[in-house]
Motif scaffolding. Structure first.
Motif, mmCIF file in Angstrom:
data_model
loop_
_atom_site.group_PDB
_atom_site.id
_atom_site.type_symbol
_atom_site.label_atom_id
_atom_site.label_comp_id
_atom_site.label_asym_id
_atom_site.label_seq_id
_atom_site.Cartn_x
_atom_site.Cartn_y
_atom_site.Cartn_z
ATOM 1 N N THR A 144 0.838 -1.208 0.000
ATOM 2 C CA THR A 144 0.000 0.000 0.000
ATOM 3 C C THR A 144 0.874 1.260 0.000
ATOM 4 O OG1 THR A 144 -1.760 -1.151 1.189
ATOM 5 C CG2 THR A 144 -1.816 1.258 1.232
ATOM 6 N N VAL A 145 1.925 1.249 0.815
ATOM 7 C CA VAL A 145 2.827 2.405 0.896
ATOM 8 C C VAL A 145 3.544 2.624 -0.429
ATOM 9 C CG1 VAL A 145 4.940 3.292 1.976
ATOM 10 C CG2 VAL A 145 3.160 2.246 3.395
ATOM 11 N N LEU A 146 4.056 1.546 -1.036
ATOM 12 C CA LEU A 146 4.794 1.678 -2.293
ATOM 13 C C LEU A 146 3.873 2.104 -3.432
ATOM 14 C CD1 LEU A 146 7.193 -1.416 -2.086
ATOM 15 C CD2 LEU A 146 7.676 0.971 -1.538
ATOM 16 N N ASP A 147 2.647 1.626 -3.405
ATOM 17 C CA ASP A 147 1.674 2.053 -4.409
ATOM 18 C C ASP A 147 1.400 3.553 -4.258
ATOM 19 O OD1 ASP A 147 -0.328 1.483 -6.502
ATOM 20 O OD2 ASP A 147 -1.776 1.980 -4.943
ATOM 21 N N TYR A 148 1.276 4.002 -3.008
ATOM 22 C CA TYR A 148 1.079 5.432 -2.720
ATOM 23 C C TYR A 148 2.267 6.248 -3.243
ATOM 24 C CZ TYR A 148 1.216 9.685 0.175
ATOM 25 O OH TYR A 148 1.315 10.989 0.617
ATOM 26 N N GLU A 175 4.431 5.461 -5.659
ATOM 27 C CA GLU A 175 4.502 5.468 -7.123
ATOM 28 C C GLU A 175 3.501 6.451 -7.736
ATOM 29 O OE1 GLU A 175 4.373 1.633 -8.979
ATOM 30 O OE2 GLU A 175 6.429 1.171 -8.372
ATOM 31 N N LYS A 176 2.401 6.690 -7.035
ATOM 32 C CA LYS A 176 1.364 7.585 -7.561
ATOM 33 C C LYS A 176 1.542 9.039 -7.109
ATOM 34 C CE LYS A 176 -2.116 3.909 -7.865
ATOM 35 N NZ LYS A 176 -3.317 3.313 -7.236
ATOM 36 N N ASN A 177 2.316 9.259 -6.051
ATOM 37 C CA ASN A 177 2.383 10.605 -5.469
ATOM 38 C C ASN A 177 3.794 11.139 -5.231
ATOM 39 O OD1 ASN A 177 -0.645 11.082 -4.626
ATOM 40 N ND2 ASN A 177 -0.155 8.990 -3.961
ATOM 41 N N TYR A 178 4.825 10.438 -5.667
ATOM 42 C CA TYR A 178 6.209 10.767 -5.337
ATOM 43 C C TYR A 178 6.598 12.209 -5.707
ATOM 44 C CZ TYR A 178 7.042 10.209 -10.331
ATOM 45 O OH TYR A 178 6.985 10.352 -11.693
ATOM 46 N N LYS A 219 11.181 7.316 -1.380
ATOM 47 C CA LYS A 219 10.674 8.408 -2.213
ATOM 48 C C LYS A 219 11.754 8.893 -3.181
ATOM 49 C CE LYS A 219 8.666 13.060 -2.032
ATOM 50 N NZ LYS A 219 8.189 14.155 -1.176
ATOM 51 N N ILE A 220 12.972 9.035 -2.672
ATOM 52 C CA ILE A 220 14.085 9.463 -3.529
ATOM 53 C C ILE A 220 14.342 8.430 -4.625
ATOM 54 C CG2 ILE A 220 16.589 9.848 -3.586
ATOM 55 C CD1 ILE A 220 16.224 11.031 -0.695
ATOM 56 N N LYS A 221 14.305 7.152 -4.268
ATOM 57 C CA LYS A 221 14.525 6.098 -5.265
ATOM 58 C C LYS A 221 13.486 6.170 -6.368
ATOM 59 C CE LYS A 221 15.912 1.939 -4.581
ATOM 60 N NZ LYS A 221 16.076 0.540 -4.134
ATOM 61 N N GLN A 222 12.231 6.385 -5.991
ATOM 62 C CA GLN A 222 11.168 6.481 -6.988
ATOM 63 C C GLN A 222 11.342 7.712 -7.863
ATOM 64 O OE1 GLN A 222 8.906 4.201 -7.785
ATOM 65 N NE2 GLN A 222 8.205 5.521 -9.444
ATOM 66 N N GLN A 223 11.732 8.826 -7.263
ATOM 67 C CA GLN A 223 11.987 10.045 -8.039
ATOM 68 C C GLN A 223 13.117 9.824 -9.048
ATOM 69 O OE1 GLN A 223 12.570 12.604 -4.572
ATOM 70 N NE2 GLN A 223 10.795 13.842 -5.177
ATOM 71 N N MET A 224 14.183 9.168 -8.612
ATOM 72 C CA MET A 224 15.332 8.944 -9.496
ATOM 73 C C MET A 224 15.022 7.903 -10.571
ATOM 74 S SD MET A 224 17.298 11.244 -8.461
ATOM 75 C CE MET A 224 16.032 12.213 -7.618
ATOM 76 N N LEU A 225 14.216 6.888 -10.236
ATOM 77 C CA LEU A 225 13.784 5.913 -11.243
ATOM 78 C C LEU A 225 13.026 6.607 -12.371
ATOM 79 C CD1 LEU A 225 12.532 2.890 -9.078
ATOM 80 C CD2 LEU A 225 14.274 2.763 -10.860
ATOM 81 N N GLN A 226 12.116 7.495 -11.995
ATOM 82 C CA GLN A 226 11.326 8.207 -12.986
ATOM 83 C C GLN A 226 12.192 9.188 -13.768
ATOM 84 O OE1 GLN A 226 8.333 7.405 -13.767
ATOM 85 N NE2 GLN A 226 7.997 8.998 -15.306
ATOM 86 N N ALA A 227 13.117 9.827 -13.080
ATOM 87 C CA ALA A 227 14.026 10.753 -13.764
ATOM 88 C C ALA A 227 14.875 10.009 -14.790
ATOM 89 C CB ALA A 227 14.929 11.446 -12.744
ATOM 90 N N PRO A 252 14.864 18.973 -20.956
ATOM 91 C CA PRO A 252 16.074 19.423 -20.253
ATOM 92 C C PRO A 252 16.131 18.801 -18.855
ATOM 93 C CG PRO A 252 14.902 21.276 -21.235
ATOM 94 C CD PRO A 252 13.990 20.098 -21.342
ATOM 95 N N VAL A 253 17.335 18.645 -18.357
ATOM 96 C CA VAL A 253 17.521 18.006 -17.048
ATOM 97 C C VAL A 253 16.755 18.737 -15.953
ATOM 98 C CG1 VAL A 253 19.207 17.392 -15.268
ATOM 99 C CG2 VAL A 253 19.746 16.996 -17.679
ATOM 100 N N LEU A 254 16.782 20.062 -15.974
ATOM 101 C CA LEU A 254 16.085 20.821 -14.927
ATOM 102 C C LEU A 254 14.573 20.624 -14.998
ATOM 103 C CD1 LEU A 254 18.051 24.202 -14.736
ATOM 104 C CD2 LEU A 254 18.176 22.202 -13.232
ATOM 105 N N SER A 255 14.046 20.475 -16.202
ATOM 106 C CA SER A 255 12.610 20.219 -16.355
ATOM 107 C C SER A 255 12.266 18.838 -15.795
ATOM 108 C CB SER A 255 12.214 20.289 -17.829
ATOM 109 O OG SER A 255 12.406 21.594 -18.336
ATOM 110 N N ILE A 256 13.163 17.875 -16.015
ATOM 111 C CA ILE A 256 12.948 16.529 -15.473
ATOM 112 C C ILE A 256 12.988 16.561 -13.954
ATOM 113 C CG2 ILE A 256 14.013 14.239 -15.256
ATOM 114 C CD1 ILE A 256 14.770 14.468 -18.229
ATOM 115 N N ALA A 257 13.924 17.327 -13.406
ATOM 116 C CA ALA A 257 14.021 17.453 -11.947
ATOM 117 C C ALA A 257 12.707 17.984 -11.373
ATOM 118 C CB ALA A 257 15.172 18.373 -11.569
ATOM 119 N N GLU A 258 12.151 18.993 -12.004
ATOM 120 C CA GLU A 258 10.874 19.547 -11.541
ATOM 121 C C GLU A 258 9.737 18.548 -11.735
ATOM 122 O OE1 GLU A 258 10.144 23.299 -13.383
ATOM 123 O OE2 GLU A 258 11.916 24.264 -12.510
ATOM 124 N N GLU A 259 9.795 17.816 -12.833
ATOM 125 C CA GLU A 259 8.755 16.826 -13.142
ATOM 126 C C GLU A 259 8.658 15.768 -12.052
ATOM 127 O OE1 GLU A 259 5.886 15.417 -16.049
ATOM 128 O OE2 GLU A 259 7.125 17.209 -16.126
#
Length: 337
Positions: free
Chosen positions: A236-240, A242-245, A282-290, A300-307
């Motif tokens: 449940t936490v990991l699903d949360y 992935e949807k809200n990171y 949360k950081i791992k999920q952010q970096m996976l998506q990045a 651009p990298v900065l746009s991805i960071a914001e994304e």
């Protein structure tokens, strides 16, 4: 299976020899290398001809005899097409029935019991590089939730350098099981009736088999976690996550409130179940998506960071390098070098 059923059950020359010489070891073994493992003589099975041109090959295992203790120089998948077969793998007896699959690493010592006329076992042999490129790398590309489920479920499939899949389907998995059987049928048919592109087709069919096996692991999650409340919470936490990171509101306190846990208690459950904290997940999920966006878009990298929810450029670069041991620009250009 169209055009192949008769061929599959046909008595081969090797099988006829064993019918004519019951209980005797085939003369083929006299030319094989042997080694001693745990005080037992083991034969070395090599497939230089089968894998001379391609990374995948198919063999029908000989019936009407036992296969003595042996090991392979390449990896193999045993597929029980019909009937059953009992194996001894690393000293453990394992009985497999129609539809079951066992993937064995190279050098795993095993033995196959006597097979009757209705017991059909196919050996699908392949290089370790092929297995790593497909099965292992695909598992590695799962998101946080997928990786956790694969890791947890695979504990019930994995042993000492071999994996067993009992594919008898539940009602929910009947369609997926039929797909797996259909692809394996195509692979076997290509073996018996090779076409101009047989090597490529065998590789693609086996790749699909690997994907369907990964699918079977992940879709076992509901059944596997039914009596494991802690893992249900982790899912449940990991699903949360992935949807809200990427949201500022993605915080441990918010999911704790939703689950009616104290923040400290949920923190401990997450750390115990995943080995890391909510913030690290949360950081791992952010970096996976990045990483995905770096490979699949021209943003651009900065746009991805914001994304992915990282407003601070320095923080994003620091965390990305921690995870991937390279900068975002280096990661994006990795396949172009």
């Amino acid at each position: 299976m169209k055009n192949s059923e008769e061929k599959i059950f046909e008595i081969t020359k090797s099988e006829q020899w064993h019918l004519d010489h019951p209980g005797k070891l085939s003369p083929v073994y006299s030319n094989m290398q042997t080694v001693e493992r745990n005080g037992r003589k083991c034969y070395r099975f090599d497939f230089p001809n089968t894998l001379s041109d391609y990374t995948v090959g198919v063999l029908k295992e000989t019936r009407f005899t036992e296969i003595p203790f042996h090991y392979h120089t390449d990896m193999e998948m045993n597929y029980i097409y019909s009937g059953s077969c009992t194996f001894v793998i690393n000293g453990k007896e394992v009985t497999m029935t129609q539809g079951d699959i066992c993937i064995l690493d190279a050098d795993v010592v095993h033995h196959a019991a006597y097979k009757e006329a209705s017991d059909i076992v196919f050996n699908i042999v392949f290089t370790k590089a092929f297995f790593k490129a497909k099965f292992v790398n695909w598992i590695g590309k799962q998101g946080l939730l997928g990786k956790f489920i694969v890791s947890a479920i695979s504990e019930s499939h994995s042993h000492d350098k071999y994996l067993i899949f009992h594919t008898a389907p539940s009602k929910q998995e009947l369609f997926a099981s039929n797909r797996l059987e259909s692809v394996l049928d195509l692979l076997i048919q290509e073996h018996f009736y090779p076409s101009l592109y047989s090597g490529e087709l065998l590789e693609h069919y086996l790749s699909i088999v690997f994907l369907l096996l990964i699918h079977s692991i992940t879709t076992d999650a509901e059944e596997y976690f039914r009596d494991n409340k802690e893992n249900q919470i982790i899912v449940t936490v990991l699903d949360y996550l992935e949807k809200n990171y990427y949201k500022d509101s993605c915080r441990l306190q918010n999911i704790a409130d939703t689950l009616h846990f104290s923040e400290s208690h949920l923190y401990q459950l997450i750390k115990k179940g995943t080995g890391i904290t909510f913030s690290q997940l949360k950081i791992k999920q952010q970096m996976l998506q990045a990483a995905l966006l770096l490979k699949t878009t021209n943003l651009p990298v900065l746009s991805i960071a914001e994304e992915v929810g990282c407003k601070n450029r320095t923080y994003f670069y620091e965390k990305f390098k921690e995870v991937y041991q390279m900068t975002p620009a280096e990661y994006r250009g990795e396949d172009q070098g």
